[in-house]
Scaffold this motif. Sequence first.
Motif, PDB file in Angstrom:
ATOM      1  N   LEU A 329     -58.084 -42.154 -86.128  1.00 48.13           N
ATOM      2  CA  LEU A 329     -56.810 -41.674 -85.586  1.00 48.13           C
ATOM      3  C   LEU A 329     -55.645 -42.517 -86.104  1.00 48.13           C
ATOM      4  O   LEU A 329     -54.589 -41.980 -86.466  1.00 48.13           O
ATOM      5  N   VAL A 330     -55.843 -43.829 -86.133  1.00 40.61           N
ATOM      6  CA  VAL A 330     -54.786 -44.710 -86.643  1.00 40.61           C
ATOM      7  C   VAL A 330     -54.488 -44.396 -88.102  1.00 40.61           C
ATOM      8  O   VAL A 330     -53.325 -44.337 -88.529  1.00 40.61           O
ATOM      9  N   PHE A 331     -55.536 -44.165 -88.896  1.00 33.47           N
ATOM     10  CA  PHE A 331     -55.339 -43.832 -90.308  1.00 33.47           C
ATOM     11  C   PHE A 331     -54.608 -42.498 -90.470  1.00 33.47           C
ATOM     12  O   PHE A 331     -53.718 -42.362 -91.323  1.00 33.47           O
ATOM     13  N   GLU A 332     -54.971 -41.497 -89.660  1.00 32.01           N
ATOM     14  CA  GLU A 332     -54.297 -40.199 -89.730  1.00 32.01           C
ATOM     15  C   GLU A 332     -52.823 -40.331 -89.338  1.00 32.01           C
ATOM     16  O   GLU A 332     -51.952 -39.695 -89.945  1.00 32.01           O
ATOM     17  N   LEU A 333     -52.555 -41.159 -88.348  1.00 38.28           N
ATOM     18  CA  LEU A 333     -51.171 -41.371 -87.917  1.00 38.28           C
ATOM     19  C   LEU A 333     -50.369 -42.063 -89.015  1.00 38.28           C
ATOM     20  O   LEU A 333     -49.204 -41.720 -89.268  1.00 38.28           O
ATOM     21  N   ILE A 378     -42.951 -33.723 -91.044  1.00 41.23           N
ATOM     22  CA  ILE A 378     -44.189 -34.458 -90.735  1.00 41.23           C
ATOM     23  C   ILE A 378     -45.246 -33.484 -90.233  1.00 41.23           C
ATOM     24  O   ILE A 378     -46.393 -33.491 -90.695  1.00 41.23           O
ATOM     25  N   TRP A 379     -44.863 -32.635 -89.293  1.00 44.45           N
ATOM     26  CA  TRP A 379     -45.814 -31.644 -88.760  1.00 44.45           C
ATOM     27  C   TRP A 379     -46.301 -30.700 -89.852  1.00 44.45           C
ATOM     28  O   TRP A 379     -47.460 -30.267 -89.829  1.00 44.45           O
ATOM     29  N   SER A 380     -45.428 -30.340 -90.785  1.00 38.48           N
ATOM     30  CA  SER A 380     -45.797 -29.325 -91.782  1.00 38.48           C
ATOM     31  C   SER A 380     -46.919 -29.783 -92.705  1.00 38.48           C
ATOM     32  O   SER A 380     -47.508 -28.966 -93.407  1.00 38.48           O
ATOM     33  N   GLY A 381     -47.250 -31.081 -92.705  1.00 33.87           N
ATOM     34  CA  GLY A 381     -48.359 -31.563 -93.506  1.00 33.87           C
ATOM     35  C   GLY A 381     -49.709 -31.455 -92.828  1.00 33.87           C
ATOM     36  O   GLY A 381     -50.747 -31.666 -93.476  1.00 33.87           O
ATOM     37  N   LEU A 382     -49.726 -31.109 -91.540  1.00 33.08           N
ATOM     38  CA  LEU A 382     -50.987 -31.010 -90.807  1.00 33.08           C
ATOM     39  C   LEU A 382     -51.846 -29.878 -91.367  1.00 33.08           C
ATOM     40  O   LEU A 382     -51.383 -28.752 -91.529  1.00 33.08           O
ATOM     41  N   GLY A 383     -53.087 -30.183 -91.644  1.00 31.88           N
ATOM     42  CA  GLY A 383     -54.039 -29.158 -92.068  1.00 31.88           C
ATOM     43  C   GLY A 383     -54.026 -28.818 -93.539  1.00 31.88           C
ATOM     44  O   GLY A 383     -54.957 -28.171 -94.033  1.00 31.88           O
ATOM     45  N   LEU A 411     -54.608 -34.724 -83.081  1.00 31.48           N
ATOM     46  CA  LEU A 411     -54.168 -35.732 -82.116  1.00 31.48           C
ATOM     47  C   LEU A 411     -53.054 -36.601 -82.691  1.00 31.48           C
ATOM     48  O   LEU A 411     -52.124 -36.988 -81.979  1.00 31.48           O
ATOM     49  N   ALA A 412     -53.117 -36.899 -83.984  1.00 32.72           N
ATOM     50  CA  ALA A 412     -52.033 -37.656 -84.617  1.00 32.72           C
ATOM     51  C   ALA A 412     -50.728 -36.862 -84.565  1.00 32.72           C
ATOM     52  O   ALA A 412     -49.654 -37.417 -84.286  1.00 32.72           O
ATOM     53  N   GLY A 413     -50.811 -35.553 -84.831  1.00 33.89           N
ATOM     54  CA  GLY A 413     -49.623 -34.710 -84.724  1.00 33.89           C
ATOM     55  C   GLY A 413     -49.097 -34.646 -83.306  1.00 33.89           C
ATOM     56  O   GLY A 413     -47.879 -34.654 -83.073  1.00 33.89           O
ATOM     57  N   PHE A 414     -50.016 -34.604 -82.327  1.00 37.97           N
ATOM     58  CA  PHE A 414     -49.606 -34.583 -80.922  1.00 37.97           C
ATOM     59  C   PHE A 414     -48.916 -35.896 -80.543  1.00 37.97           C
ATOM     60  O   PHE A 414     -47.914 -35.889 -79.811  1.00 37.97           O
ATOM     61  N   LEU A 452     -51.041 -27.118 -87.351  1.00 36.16           N
ATOM     62  CA  LEU A 452     -52.399 -27.273 -87.876  1.00 36.16           C
ATOM     63  C   LEU A 452     -52.983 -25.931 -88.303  1.00 36.16           C
ATOM     64  O   LEU A 452     -53.578 -25.814 -89.386  1.00 36.16           O
ATOM     65  N   ALA A 453     -52.819 -24.908 -87.477  1.00 32.14           N
ATOM     66  CA  ALA A 453     -53.353 -23.587 -87.812  1.00 32.14           C
ATOM     67  C   ALA A 453     -52.679 -23.021 -89.060  1.00 32.14           C
ATOM     68  O   ALA A 453     -53.348 -22.484 -89.959  1.00 32.14           O
ATOM     69  N   CYS A 454     -51.352 -23.156 -89.137  1.00 32.15           N
ATOM     70  CA  CYS A 454     -50.635 -22.662 -90.330  1.00 32.15           C
ATOM     71  C   CYS A 454     -51.072 -23.416 -91.577  1.00 32.15           C
ATOM     72  O   CYS A 454     -51.263 -22.822 -92.644  1.00 32.15           O
ATOM     73  N   GLY A 455     -51.222 -24.733 -91.447  1.00 31.88           N
ATOM     74  CA  GLY A 455     -51.602 -25.544 -92.598  1.00 31.88           C
ATOM     75  C   GLY A 455     -52.995 -25.238 -93.100  1.00 31.88           C
ATOM     76  O   GLY A 455     -53.225 -25.142 -94.308  1.00 31.88           O
TER      77      GLY A 455
END
Length: 518
Positions: A329-333, A378-383, A411-414, A452-455
């Motif tokens: 999680l820390v790495f994803e954040l 930042i969010w747009s990179g999820l997934g 969870l990182a996005g949240f 996440l779903a869009c990505g």
Amino acid sequence: MSTVRVIYHIARADFLERVRRYSFLIMLGLIVFLGYQTGIGNLTLELGQYRGEYNSAWVGAMMALIASFFLGWFGFYLVKGSVAHDRETGVGQIMATTPLTRPLYTFGKWISNFMVLMAMVTVLALAGLVIQFLQGESTGVEFGAFILPFIFIAMPVVAMVAALAVLFETIPFLAGGFGNIVYFFGFVMIFPFIDRMIKSNPAFEPLGMGLLMQDMQLAVWKVYPDYSGSFSLGAGGEVFAGTFTWAGIHWTVDLILARLSFFLIAVGLTLLGALFFDRFDPSRRKPKRTKSDASLNKPEPVPVSKPLPTVHLTPLSASSNTFSFLRLLVFELKLLLKGQRWWWYAVAVGLIVASFANTVENVRAFVLPFTWIWPILIWSGLGNREIQHNAHQMVFSSAAPLWRQLPATWLAGFLVTALTGSGVALKLIGTGDSIGLLAWISAAFFIPSFALACGVWSSSSKVFEIIYISLWYIGPLNKVDVVDYLGAHSNGNVLFFLPFSIALIVAAFIGRARQLQN
């Protein structure tokens, strides 16, 4: 090979490649759906309580205005990305070895963009003919009155959009998600100036709305003197007090030249893009200087030959192979926040401070919407970050990527969402605004789930950026309660967005499982 043939072959090859993409088919389906909604009356052109008779002139003007508005707004995102595609696939590097000049390349891309968007305009024009016959108010087709609005209203807008897409792609800081946001707000900012343009010279109003409004208003006032003067393109379903016959705009030479001048502007934008275009030469892109780069410039000491040391490998213990979700999680954040400059954090902190310095009403209506538009890139990179950086082979081949890496990504996005909106949450708790707090929780779940779903399903950041910023503009900013997911002016529609967030998470897992199988 002549210049014209070079441009033709670039445009033709690019057009044929793009019409085979799923994104083109999806956009084509949306255009067909738009025509269907117009045909059943859910989208119509209204002048107060009145509308025009469905003859060739009225239907042609209405469909041309719909094309101008929707393709002017969203067509940019459909055609933008062609230069980046050439860069990613290596086609651009091959072109860089040829005598192809920068102006010829950008002109080819502009024509290709124009052709793709004109395919959409053609679909709307065919839908207009069907609508006229279905309405049955005027079955005689006047080809000139029907087609001229598409030529002089829709085509200039499409040419401008195609050129802007090329220009944005050739300017490095506008080529990515930031450019998508800049274009969105740039398009929205046109509307406050439309009234001024209409009063001065409506022919130079980009969307062509001024010309149609001015001419149609005169036709209404001749029949209905009590007409209020309003003009709108929106949701239908209202019962009209009456209809009027509109014969179309009388296209004089001055009007035609004024509208065709947008083609000259488009050519100018394309040439400007050629100046910024790096021709796929990495040496023209200025690299970021880091401390490690500076250290590389220092002269290295002359190496002294020494005997190689004996290396003893220590076997890993069983505890070394244990999985730590917290570490992942820390790495994803860190990956999400990687590359953000100090001023990004300064603005985020400033919005948190603004949450405490304002009333709870202002916090919900103004501070929260701007707080949760700030991290959009930042969010747009999820997934999709794994595929965008060509790291998906490694990530997808790791141990249990579906049940380890994907939840950590969400969870990182949240956490980014919750941390940036923490000031608003504390303000809502402090004032006892339970409805606002529930809306905050619902939105905090919805945003990373939607990203996440869009990505995952689009393998791109563009889909989330376009849809999210549209929802943000329509709902929280324009007070449309149905899509006010933040609860800026409503209760946040929690009973819809919370279950919808869960459905989006499930969709993201299904999409990732599909990617792993492929």
